[in-house]
Design a protein around this motif. Structure first.
Motif, mmCIF file in Angstrom:
data_model
loop_
_atom_site.group_PDB
_atom_site.id
_atom_site.type_symbol
_atom_site.label_atom_id
_atom_site.label_comp_id
_atom_site.label_asym_id
_atom_site.label_seq_id
_atom_site.Cartn_x
_atom_site.Cartn_y
_atom_site.Cartn_z
ATOM 1 N N PRO A 83 0.828 -1.217 0.000
ATOM 2 C CA PRO A 83 0.000 0.000 0.000
ATOM 3 C C PRO A 83 0.855 1.256 0.000
ATOM 4 O O PRO A 83 2.028 1.241 0.395
ATOM 5 C CB PRO A 83 -0.804 -0.140 1.286
ATOM 6 N N ASP A 84 0.258 2.373 -0.444
ATOM 7 C CA ASP A 84 0.953 3.658 -0.445
ATOM 8 C C ASP A 84 1.108 4.203 0.969
ATOM 9 O O ASP A 84 2.037 4.980 1.242
ATOM 10 C CB ASP A 84 0.179 4.667 -1.306
ATOM 11 N N ALA A 85 0.201 3.837 1.851
ATOM 12 C CA ALA A 85 0.266 4.307 3.232
ATOM 13 C C ALA A 85 -0.327 3.244 4.135
ATOM 14 O O ALA A 85 -1.099 2.385 3.697
ATOM 15 C CB ALA A 85 -0.493 5.632 3.388
ATOM 16 N N GLY A 86 0.044 3.302 5.429
ATOM 17 C CA GLY A 86 -0.520 2.390 6.398
ATOM 18 C C GLY A 86 0.373 1.191 6.683
ATOM 19 O O GLY A 86 1.449 1.022 6.095
ATOM 20 N N GLU A 87 -0.085 0.373 7.603
ATOM 21 C CA GLU A 87 0.692 -0.779 8.064
ATOM 22 C C GLU A 87 -0.084 -2.061 7.807
ATOM 23 O O GLU A 87 -1.283 -2.146 8.047
ATOM 24 C CB GLU A 87 0.985 -0.649 9.571
ATOM 25 N N VAL A 88 0.629 -3.076 7.333
ATOM 26 C CA VAL A 88 0.062 -4.396 7.097
ATOM 27 C C VAL A 88 0.886 -5.413 7.877
ATOM 28 O O VAL A 88 2.106 -5.500 7.709
ATOM 29 C CB VAL A 88 0.078 -4.754 5.600
ATOM 30 N N ARG A 89 0.218 -6.181 8.744
ATOM 31 C CA ARG A 89 0.894 -7.240 9.503
ATOM 32 C C ARG A 89 0.209 -8.568 9.192
ATOM 33 O O ARG A 89 -1.006 -8.652 9.179
ATOM 34 C CB ARG A 89 0.822 -6.954 11.004
ATOM 35 N N ARG A 90 1.040 -9.575 8.943
ATOM 36 C CA ARG A 90 0.513 -10.896 8.615
ATOM 37 C C ARG A 90 1.226 -11.949 9.431
ATOM 38 O O ARG A 90 2.389 -11.770 9.829
ATOM 39 C CB ARG A 90 0.690 -11.198 7.118
ATOM 40 N N ALA A 91 0.540 -13.059 9.677
ATOM 41 C CA ALA A 91 1.149 -14.213 10.338
ATOM 42 C C ALA A 91 0.720 -15.470 9.590
ATOM 43 O O ALA A 91 -0.395 -15.554 9.081
ATOM 44 C CB ALA A 91 0.717 -14.285 11.799
ATOM 45 N N GLY A 92 1.600 -16.447 9.537
ATOM 46 C CA GLY A 92 1.251 -17.661 8.832
ATOM 47 C C GLY A 92 1.285 -17.467 7.324
ATOM 48 O O GLY A 92 1.893 -16.537 6.803
ATOM 49 N N ARG A 93 0.603 -18.338 6.616
ATOM 50 C CA ARG A 93 0.618 -18.326 5.158
ATOM 51 C C ARG A 93 -0.735 -17.893 4.618
ATOM 52 O O ARG A 93 -1.783 -18.218 5.187
ATOM 53 C CB ARG A 93 0.949 -19.713 4.597
ATOM 54 N N ALA A 94 -0.702 -17.160 3.501
ATOM 55 C CA ALA A 94 -1.932 -16.752 2.815
ATOM 56 C C ALA A 94 -2.037 -17.514 1.510
ATOM 57 O O ALA A 94 -1.042 -17.733 0.807
ATOM 58 C CB ALA A 94 -1.926 -15.249 2.547
ATOM 59 N N GLY A 95 -3.240 -17.939 1.185
ATOM 60 C CA GLY A 95 -3.515 -18.598 -0.089
ATOM 61 C C GLY A 95 -4.488 -17.755 -0.888
ATOM 62 O O GLY A 95 -5.524 -17.326 -0.369
ATOM 63 N N PHE A 96 -4.178 -17.490 -2.158
ATOM 64 C CA PHE A 96 -4.953 -16.549 -2.973
ATOM 65 C C PHE A 96 -5.467 -17.261 -4.213
ATOM 66 O O PHE A 96 -4.700 -17.713 -5.069
ATOM 67 C CB PHE A 96 -4.048 -15.379 -3.357
ATOM 68 N N PHE A 97 -6.801 -17.390 -4.330
ATOM 69 C CA PHE A 97 -7.452 -17.927 -5.524
ATOM 70 C C PHE A 97 -7.875 -16.737 -6.368
ATOM 71 O O PHE A 97 -8.881 -16.085 -6.107
ATOM 72 C CB PHE A 97 -8.661 -18.771 -5.119
ATOM 73 N N ARG A 98 -7.082 -16.447 -7.403
ATOM 74 C CA ARG A 98 -7.251 -15.211 -8.166
ATOM 75 C C ARG A 98 -8.403 -15.294 -9.154
ATOM 76 O O ARG A 98 -8.736 -16.358 -9.638
ATOM 77 C CB ARG A 98 -5.956 -14.891 -8.912
ATOM 78 N N GLN A 99 -8.932 -14.129 -9.470
ATOM 79 C CA GLN A 99 -9.982 -14.047 -10.478
ATOM 80 C C GLN A 99 -9.400 -14.315 -11.859
ATOM 81 O O GLN A 99 -10.021 -14.999 -12.683
ATOM 82 C CB GLN A 99 -10.616 -12.660 -10.438
#
Length: 565
Positions: free
Chosen positions: A413-429
Motif C-alpha cells: 500500500p501507499d500508506a498504512g501498516e500491514v501485519r501478517r502471520a502464517g501463510r496466505a492462499g490466494f485464488f485469483r480471479q
C-alpha cells in the motif's frame, strides 16, 4: 426480402489433437429462442459457441449460421493486450458495424467518382438500410446505455484495459457486444462479475431481445429467468431440453431415475441367468449320457437327450449372459466430487508474537491499519482472526481485488501498516500465466518437490480431475478446467488466510456447492469476493462494503467505516 435467420449444426465433429470435444453433434436453434448451454468444465460448451460464431471451424459436418442482423460473440476473455484502450475493445465488438460503415463510405466515394449506375445506387441504398436496421447510427449511444446499465457509466474511452479490474473488463466486453444490436447473441458466461443491479438489467435486456440468444452459463438463477430451452453438452454430444431450466431439471431427474432403474434390472437379469447356468449345469452333470439296459440285449441306452430340458435351459441362459455382458446398462454417471479439505498451519499472532497451539484458536492472522492505495482502496482498520469469515462487496473498481492483493502481500500500500502471520492462499480471479505446453499434471506439480507419480496421486485424491485428464495440454483446457488447476494447487498446501476472488466463476454448480462445504469446515480466516447471488445469500459471516476505494457503512452485519476487529 430479408433472409430469415438460421442456425443449424449437422453431424459436427470438433477435436483438438487426439481429443474429440464434440462428436457428430446435431442441433437446430430456432429464431427468437433464448437457449441456455450447460455442462461440466471442459465438456465443449465454449467450443460449441465458437463454432456458432465462426471463430473456429469444425473438422467435419455441416454448419449453417445465417443471421442477416449480425452476430455478437462474447468470449470468456477479451483478446486484447493490457495497453489496448476501452475504445479498442468497443471497436472489436462493433467490428461488423465498422466494416459495414467502411463499405458505405467506399460506395459513397464510388458514386462521387461517377459510378452512379442503378446497380451501384441500389447497393448503396441496401447498405444504408442494413446499417440503420442494425442501429449503426445509435451504436455509440447504445454503448453508453449498456455501460450505464452494467454499472460503468462515463467510462473513459482512452483508458488502457490494464488499468481496469477483471470485472470492469468483463462488463465492457458485454456492453460492447450488446451495443452492436446483433440479431444472434452468443454469450459465454455473461453474468460473471455482475452485481445484482447489473444482472437484473441484463436479464431484462435479453428477455426483450428481438433475436436469438445462446448463452453458456453456470448461473442457475439466470437460467431460470431468461432461457426458454436448455442444451446440455456432455461426453462429446449435445441434448436439447424444452420448457426452460425447470423443464431441464425435471427431465434430467427422470432420465437419471430411468437409467438407475435400467441398471438395476440389468444386474438382476444378469444375476438370474448366472444362477440358472450354475444350478442347471450341476443337475445336468448327474444325468448319464448312456447306460446299459439290463436284460434287454439292446446295448447302450441314451437315458435322456442333452438337447432338451436342463441342457436347453443352460444353453439359453449362457446365450443371454453373453448378450447381457456385451450390452450393459451402465448406472447413472457419477460426477467428480471435490473431497479435499482446506487446512491451516499454526500461525503466530502479529499482535502478541505468540506461537503454537495457544495462537491457533482465534489468532490474528492479518491486521491492517490506515491502509491506502491511491484511488483504489482506503481502510482505517481491519483485523482478521482464525475462524473469521468476511464477504467483501461493492461495485467493480471499488477496490475488492486490491484489498485481497494487499492481504496476500502481492501489493504494497501507499500508506498504512500491514501485519501478517502464517501463510496466505490466494485464488485469483484471473488465471496466472503458464506455458500452454504444460499438461494438467505438470502444471499442478510446477515448482513443487516430489516425483510426478506422487503429484498424480495427490491431484487425483482431490476429486478435481479424472486420470484420463492428467495428460491434457493446458492450452486445450477450458477456462473452468484451468481454474480447477489453481484450486488444486491452493487446497493442497495449508494456509492460515484464504483469499477467494470470484471463486464460482467458470466452475460447475455442483463443484461450487462442494467448495462451499469444504470452506465451512476450514478453521482459518476466510475472505471472499463474489457476485454469485446464491453464494452471497448462503454466506454466514461478516460483510464489508466498498465503494469508490473506501469502506462504506451499511446494515448491522456490515462493518462500518472500514473498521473491522
Amino acid at each position: 426480402m430479408r433472409t430469415p435467420a438460421q442456425l443449424t449444426l449437422t453431424e459436427i465433429t470438433k477435436s483438438y489433437g487426439t481429443r474429440v470435444v464434440l462428436d457428430r453433434v446435431s442441433l437446430t436453434v430456432r429464431p427468437g429462442e433464448r437457449l441456455g448451454v450447460v455442462g461440466d468444465n471442459g465438456s465443449g460448451k465454449s467450443t460449441l459457441l465458437k463454432l456458432m460464431a465462426g471463430v473456429e471451424r469444425p473438422d467435419n459436418g455441416e454448419l449453417v449460421a445465417v443471421a442477416p442482423g449480425g452476430v455478437g460473440h462474447l468470449p470468456q476473455a477479451l483478446a486484447l493486450p493490457p495497453h489496448a484502450t476501452v475504445a479498442d475493445a468497443a471497436d472489436l465488438a462493433l467490428a461488423d458495424l465498422r466494416e459495414l460503415e467502411a463499405r458505405i463510405r467506399s460506395a459513397e466515394r464510388a458514386i462521387a467518382a461517377g459510378d452512379g449506375t442503378r446497380a451501384g445506387l441500389d447497393a448503396y441504398a441496401d447498405l444504408l438500410a442494413e446499417f440503420e436496421t442494425r442501429g449503426g447510427y445509435e451504436a455509440g449511444t447504445a454503448l453508453d446505455v449498456a455501460l450505464h446499465g452494467l454499472g460503468l457509466p462515463a467510462l473513459d474511452r482512452g483508458r488502457p484495459l490494464g488499468t481496469l479490474s477483471g470485472g470492469e473488463r468483463a462488463r465492457l466486453a458485454l456492453a460492447a457486444t450488446l451495443a452492436s444490436a446483433p440479431e444472434l447473441l452468443l454469450l459465454d458466461e455473461p453474468t460473471n462479475d455482475l452485481d445484482d443491479a447489473a444482472t437484473a438489467w441484463l436479464e431484462q435486456r435479453l428477455r426483450a431481445h428481438r433475436g436469438t440468444v445462446v448463452a453458456v452459463t453456470h448461473d442457475r438463477a439466470f437460467l431460470e429467468r431468461v432461457t426458454t430451452a436448455v442444451v446440455e453438452v456432455a461426453d462429446g454430444r449435445v441434448r436439447r431440453y424444452g420448457d426452460g431450466y425447470a423443464g431441464y431439471l425435471t427431465a434430467k431427474a427422470a432420465e437419471r431415475a430411468a437409467q438407475a432403474r435400467a441398471h438395476e434390472e440389468w444386474k438382476a437379469e444378469l444375476d438370474r441367468h448366472a444362477r440358472l447356468v450354475t444350478a442347471n449345469a450341476g443337475r445336468l452333470a448327474v444325468i448319464p449320457r448312456k447306460v446299459d439296459k439290463a436284460g434287454m440285449g439292446t446295448g447302450a441306452w441314451r437315458g435322456r437327450s442333452r438337447a432338451h430340458g436342463a441342457a436347453g435351459r443352460v444353453r439359453q441362459s449362457r446365450q443371454r449372459l453373453r448378450w447381457l455382458t456385451g450390452h450393459p446398462a451402465p448406472p447413472p454417471p457419477e460426477p467428480l466430487r471435490f473431497t479435499a479439505a482446506f487446512t491451516t498451519t499454526v500461525a503466530s499472532d502479529p499482535g502478541t508474537g505468540r506461537t503454537g497451539a495457544s495462537a491457533a484458536a482465534g489468532a490474528v492472522v492479518a491486521a491492517l491499519d490506515g491502509v491506502e492505495v491511491a484511488g483504489r482502496l482506503r481502510l482505517d482498520r481491519l483485523t482478521l482472526r482464525a475462524g473469521d469469515r468476511l464477504l467483501v462487496t461493492g461495485p467493480n473498481g471499488a477496490g475488492k481485488t486490491t484489498l485481497l492483493r494487499v492481504l496476500a502481500g502481492e501489493l504494497r500500500p501507499d500508506a498504512g501498516e500491514v501485519r501478517r502471520a502464517g501463510r496466505a492462499g490466494f485464488f485469483r480471479q484471473d488465471e496466472p500465466a503458464r506455458p500452454g505446453r504444460l499438461t494438467v499434471l505438470r502444471a499442478y506439480a510446477d515448482g513443487r518437490p516430489g516425483s510426478l507419480d506422487e503429484h498424480a496421486d495427490a491431484l487425483l485424491g482431490l476429486g478435481l480431475f479424472r486420470p484420463s485428464e492428467l495428460g491434457l495440454p493446458v492450452a486445450e483446457l477450458s477456462y473452468g478446467q484451468r481454474r480447477r488447476i489453481d484450486l488444486a494447487r491452493l487446497v493442497s498446501d495449508p494456509v492460515d488466510l484464504l483469499l477467494l476472488d470470484e471463486p464460482s466463476n467458470h466452475l460447475a454448480p455442483l463443484l461450487v456447492e462442494q467448495l462451499e462445504q469444504a470452506l465451512a469446515r476450514y478453521e482459518g480466516a476466510l475472505v471472499v469476493v463474489t457476485h454469485d447471488r446464491r453464494l452471497r445469500a448462503a454466506f454466514a459471516g461478516a460483510r464489508l462494503g466498498l465503494a469508490g476505494g473506501a469502506a462504506v457503512s451499511g446494515s448491522p452485519d456490515v462493518f462500518s467505516q472500514g473498521e473491522i476487529s
